[in-house]
Design an enzyme around this catalytic site. Sequence first.
Site, PDB file in Angstrom:
ATOM      1  CB  CYS A  84      26.807  40.340  39.941  1.00 36.63           C
ATOM      2  SG  CYS A  84      26.794  38.627  40.518  1.00 36.63           S
ATOM      3  CG  HIS A 186      28.441  39.079  35.692  1.00 35.80           C
ATOM      4  ND1 HIS A 186      29.252  39.897  36.442  1.00 35.80           N
ATOM      5  CD2 HIS A 186      28.069  38.068  36.520  1.00 35.80           C
ATOM      6  CE1 HIS A 186      29.370  39.410  37.661  1.00 35.80           C
ATOM      7  NE2 HIS A 186      28.662  38.301  37.743  1.00 35.80           N
ATOM      8  CD  GLU A 188      30.503  42.327  34.060  1.00 39.43           C
ATOM      9  OE1 GLU A 188      29.317  42.635  33.858  1.00 39.43           O
ATOM     10  OE2 GLU A 188      30.900  41.824  35.125  1.00 39.43           O
TER      11      GLU A 188
END
Lengths: 207, 258
Positions: A84, A186, A188
């Site tokens: 990001c 993202h 994650e």
Amino acid sequence: MTARPRVAVLDYGIGNLRSAQKALERVGADAVLTQDATVVSAADAVVLPGVGAFGACMDALRDVQLETVTHDAVASGVPFLGICVGMQMLFDGSEEDPDARGLGIIPGQVKWIPSSVQRPQMQWNQLNIRRDEPMFSDLGEHPWMYFVHSLHGVPTDSDCVTATVQYGDTLNVAFRKGNVFATQFHPEKSATAGLGLLHNFVASVKS
Amino acid sequence: MNSDIVARVIPCLDVTNGRVVKGVNFVDLRDAGDPVELAARYDTQGADELVFLDITASSDGRDTMVDVVSRTAEQVFIPFTVGGGIREVADARKMLRAGADKVSVNTAAVQRPEVISDIAAEFGAQCVVCAIDAKWDASQNRWTVYLHGGRTATELDAVQWAERAVSLGAGEILLTSMDRDGTRDGFDIALTKAVSSAVNVPVIASGGVGNLQHLAEGVTEGGATGVLAASIFHFGDHTIAEAKDVMSAHGIRVRPVG
């Protein structure tokens, strides 16, 4: 590989870093949040996360003396992942904060996405993978990833763009330059597909 | 709607003292009251995001919420928002450091709007959600902002407040109709449309969902890009997959499940 690869997640005081750490642990890494240069230089791989504004993140990174550490990690050749704003910081600069200097690891600029669409793009979107890339292995042709961003990277050398999405325009959202990988989305926070990408990243650590 | 928009389906979990309020009717859960286990279940089912609303009254209970967030971040790899009791930057920091992606502010923002800009300045607008509870006021021909779960009226016009919140740095509006909340009659489409037309950030429609058609209407008619629901998912009436099938049939782009 027997030992769990040690991944240093650069901690410079920004928002949610714990998700990145926990996601890396989930895919088999020994992940630690750190701003300690010795921990970073001993790591098998390094992750640079980032949320918020480009200039504020660059300032925060410099405040904790992680700028040189980041350059050293990239130069050492270990797998390196920017996420990001952590991806955006790898560029020379950003239209968001024209006076702020980026890390200059991926030559190019970070530019606003079209104002014809809602900004930020805050949603899941489907990648168009531009080239075979170990980071995308086993993710299918068009994996869904989670995005929160108003700008995207425009590298001088378009060959380093590894994936795009359609949002108002064709946006560059994943990059590779040598040992440096970077994603606007993202991983994650992108459920199974994102964990798959992180698994590939951790697996790229040489045994 | 722009064809590049992908709508989000967002289950909401009300939590008090670390436990989910109202039973949740998933038959095979080990512990139906554990917000972490439920969150993980919704992740598996294909939810796009989650919202935890902490309705705990005591400050002790709020520390419990930090623990819930922390445990959720270990197991759930989709974005989640925490609301309830976020009064200042320190509260936001605690939740974000524990693993939340966004915090939502409601009462505190009405009482002290700078809390929005304070949090946005430190962590970015993308992690500040302004939650607005609104009720139609025919005498004033507007929707009025309410606090404390609809018990306390304010002097604020909901549409104007949404605009102000965005100008202060809110990156998203979570809009609940107090007229529709709990009715299962569907979203207040006029309210949703009024707010989504007034601001250029994502609006999450909330309050009143009784069936899956309602979710689709929030997007196609209300202009929301996220739809929030609690009971239709918690009580096992519908799965996230069913919700997305119906939305998809209405021409709405969604992330497929599985």
